[in-house]
Enzyme design. Structure first.
Site: not given
Ligand code: IVH
Length: 692
Positions: A80-81, A114, A284, A403, A406, A421
């Site tokens: 995750s990020l 999302d 990134k 209501c 009616c 109602c």
């Molecule tokens: S990169 C190691 N790019 O956000 C990095 N993630 O918490 C890999 N997500 O689970 C993720 N848009 O499902 C990346 N343009 C994007 C994204 C993205 C949505 C989601 C993804 C991940 C979560 C990160």
């Protein structure tokens, strides 16, 4: 005819039209022609299995095979990020990366979609596997379902590596999400809270044909593999786009902090106009070698970060409060607001929940209200801007006593803040709502009769209850003017029917063709089995399962009509509330008359001979969980067998479970739980022996 050549021709054509539709948004042929070509291809492929190909466009249609998903370990874990919420934190992220690297960086800024994440494996240009995120280490193999997504390429073109992974997000566009929920609202199925849940739920459906009908989209944002085409992430996405992936249109390669902040500020506003949900920006480090140097913490990469948008809120003026009466008579207060943009849609109405919620807000007409569309589908009022309130504010909002449809005095549901109602057979939305339920797919499935038609029949005096449907004649239908579009208001609280449809329905009469279709569907509904007819009657709290239990237990309607409280609560899943509701329903003279009318129309009011003779009580009182995949029968068939033999098929393992009917691939978590609770596990043969 050369079959192989024809199959190839159809595959190429279908792929070409798919791209024209999804990538170029410039279709050349109608959906009808597309479907016809697809049908021809499916037929040829079925008849000539030697030409099977995983990349054939026919894979997009899905299949009816129910399957549970295999767990697959990710080759590279799905991380995750880290999240940030302020511009200062974004700036710190960039500084930190440059400090660690001791050189400057370029940042690829992207939208954070999302949806639900997916990892796609391609070997020799073919999609071989699609796996959900799962716990990051291993996920579910949902390849069949993902193959139905038109924007996922099944076969790549160009100079791609022999084996690599593409990761991205599966999304349900807002438009599809609204359509799906509208449909579910009509069917009285629970609504999806947001497109993310809808996408994740759809991806986990057992039946890929339904997945295919839901029109998911995929946007890919991350390439992984041993040999990537470029050291620039940004360029890799561009190249992936040429191979056939939808990599999204809104990335930007930023050379400075200012570029990054500009991107964030722009999309914070503009994202509201996107067709899909986004909840932030992902930043990134662009160079893959710099990414490698920065590396990872335990949970997330050091080279990327998410900037999350503030929860969506808007401010708008409260004009009026209206009160809507649903099928079951419950009255819902709804705020009518000046239209305001909120998360990609225009909001005009918002939920006020109930009397207590209105009082808590101390709401006045003319107030500036804060509207939020958090996780929920229906926007809600979360507060009032008291600072903006002036002396000449409108009157305080109070809950109505009668209501709105009616005039009957409302009653408060015991122990709850809700009012209803009680005039169930004389209150228009309740009557129409019950008829809509009766004709719905899961009930009598009467094709051609939807809310508009019911509205037309009702307002022209042709029907007053479900029994009247079966008295309709062709002449009556074709001389009945179609509805005036009032329907959108009364049936659907928040999800507006599209305006073109409304207009179409304001004119004209029913055609002979349509009248025939309706009469045929009504005629066909006389074959619908008893348990569904019972469900269709719309007895409060009697859903599909309870209807089935009652039908199996009492065998015919007359037994149910005379059943007393004690015999009703004997039935599985029937408690006090349901028993009282059933008694109340049949105590009503009008309801008994409706049943008589339906009997005269030859609807099924008793179990068929066949289902009675198939019934036993061999599994009476037993709770059985089904798990895994089977060889001899489908899951659905086993479920039916359990029920026919008096047992109960339950979803999850608990202390109440007596047996687990286990096929292949029963998950380890379930096995462990079964062992802990000392529950006996049966294989297919053992189970079949039990009911022999
Ligand atoms: S990169 C190691 N790019 O956000 C990095 N993630 O918490 C890999 N997500 O689970 C993720 N848009 O499902 C990346 N343009 C994007 C994204 C993205 C949505 C989601 C993804 C991940 C979560 C990160």
């Amino acid at each position: 005819m050369d079959i192989k050549a024809r199959i190839e021709f159809l595959r190429n054509e279908l792929n070409r039209h798919n791209d024209l539709y999804y990538k170029e948004a410039m279709p050349e042929i109608s959906d009808y022609d597309y479907d016809r070509m697809m049908k021809e291809l499916q037929t040829l492929e079925n008849e000539n299995p030697e030409y099977y190909d995983v990349s054939s466009p026919s894979m997009r249609v899905g299949n009816d095979i129910n399957k549970t998903f295999n767990q697959v370990k990710h080759r590279y874990p799905m991380l995750s990020l880290g999240n940030t919420y302020t511009e200062a934190e974004v700036s710190e992220f960039i500084d930190r990366c440059e400090d660690l690297l001791q050189e400057s960086i370029q940042v690829c800024a992207e939208l954070k979609y999302d949806g639900t994440s997916i990892s796609l494996t391609y070997i020799d240009g073919k999609l071989m596997r699609a796996v959900t995120r799962g716990d990051g280490e291993k996920g579910d193999d949902v390849t069949d379902n993902v193959r139905t997504i038109r924007s996922v390429p099944l076969q790549l073109s160009g100079d791609y590596p022999k084996e690599f992974e593409m990761r991205g997000e599966i999304l349900l566009p807002w438009k599809e999400f609204d359509r799906l929920n509208k449909e579910r609202e009509m069917q009285e199925e629970p609504l999806f809270a947001n497109p993310r849940n809808a996408a994740a739920g759809t991806l986990k459906l057992q039946n890929s044909r339904i997945v295919s009908s839901r029109r998911l989209e995929a946007i890919l944002y991350y390439m992984l593999g041993e040999k990537l085409p470029s050291d620039s992430h940004y360029q890799n996405l561009e190249i992936a786009n040429q191979w056939g992936f939808n990599t999204g249109k809104h990335c930007r390669l930023c050379n400075s902090k200012e570029d990054v902040l500009e991107f964030i500020r722009y999309w914070d506003v503009e994202r509201k106009n996107l067709p899909v949900a986004t909840d932030g920006i992902v930043l990134k480090v662009d160079s893959i070698s710099q990414q490698e140097e920065l590396g990872y913490t335990a949970k997330s990469p050091r080279w990327a970060i998410a900037f999350k948008f503030q929860a969506e809120q808007a401010e708008s003026t409260l004009r009026t409060v209206s009160f809507h009466v649903g099928r079951t008579g419950i009255v819902t207060p709804v705020a009518n607001l000046d239209p305001v943009q909120l998360s990609g849609t225009i909001v005009k109405r918002a939920s006020l929940y109930n009397e207590d919620a209105i009082n808590m807000l101390d709401l006045h007409i003319g107030d500036k209200c804060f509207v939020e569309k958090g996780g929920e589908i229906i926007p809600k009022i979360v507060g009032v801007n008291m600072a903006a309130r002036t002396e000449n504010i409108g009157p305080k909002v109070t809950f109505i006593k009668n209501c709105p449809e009616c005039g009957t005095p409302l009653q408060r549901i015991e122990g709850e803040a809700a009012y209803f109602c009680p005039n169930e057979n004389g209150c228009e939305p309740q009557i129409k709502g019950r008829i809509e339920h009766f004709v719905s797919r899961k009930a009598m499935n009467i094709d051609g009769v939807g809310p508009e038609t019911i509205d037309a029949f009702f307002s022209n005096g042709l029907i007053r209850n479900i029994g009247d449907l079966y008295k309709l004649t062709k002449e009556q239908i074709i001389s009945c003017p179609r509805s005036k579009g009032k329907i959108a208001e009364s049936q659907s609280l928040f999800l507006e029917l599209d305006s073109t449809k409304k207009q179409r329905d304001t004119k004209g009469f029913f055609t002979t063709l349509l009248a025939n279709k309706i009469l045929n569907a009504l005629h066909k509904s006389t074959e619908i089995p008893f348990e569904r007819v019972l469900f269709a009657l719309g007895i409060r709290f009697v859903g599909e399962t309870v209807a089935k239990r009652l039908a199996n237990h009492f065998k015919n309607i007359d037994e149910i009509i005379v059943a007393d409280y004690d015999s009703l609560v004997q039935v599985d899943d029937v408690g006090e509330r349901i028993a009282r509701s059933v008694i109340e329903f049949f105590a009503n003279e009008e309801n008994r008359q409706i049943v008589d009318t339906l009997k005269n129309a030859h609807l099924q009011f008793s179990l068929s001979e066949e289902s009675i003779s198939n019934q036993t009580s061999k599994l009476k009182g037993l709770n059985i969980v089904i798990s895994g995949t089977f060889e001899k029968h489908s899951r659905e068939e086993y479920k039916q067998m359990i029920e026919l033999n008096g047992g109960k098929n339950t979803g999850s393992i608990s202390a109440k479970t007596n047996y687990i009917l286990a096929g292949e691939n029963m998950g380890p978590a379930k096995l462990e739980k079964a062992a802990k609770l000392n529950i006996q596990i049966l294989n297919e043969n053992e189970f079949l022996k039990m009911i022999e």
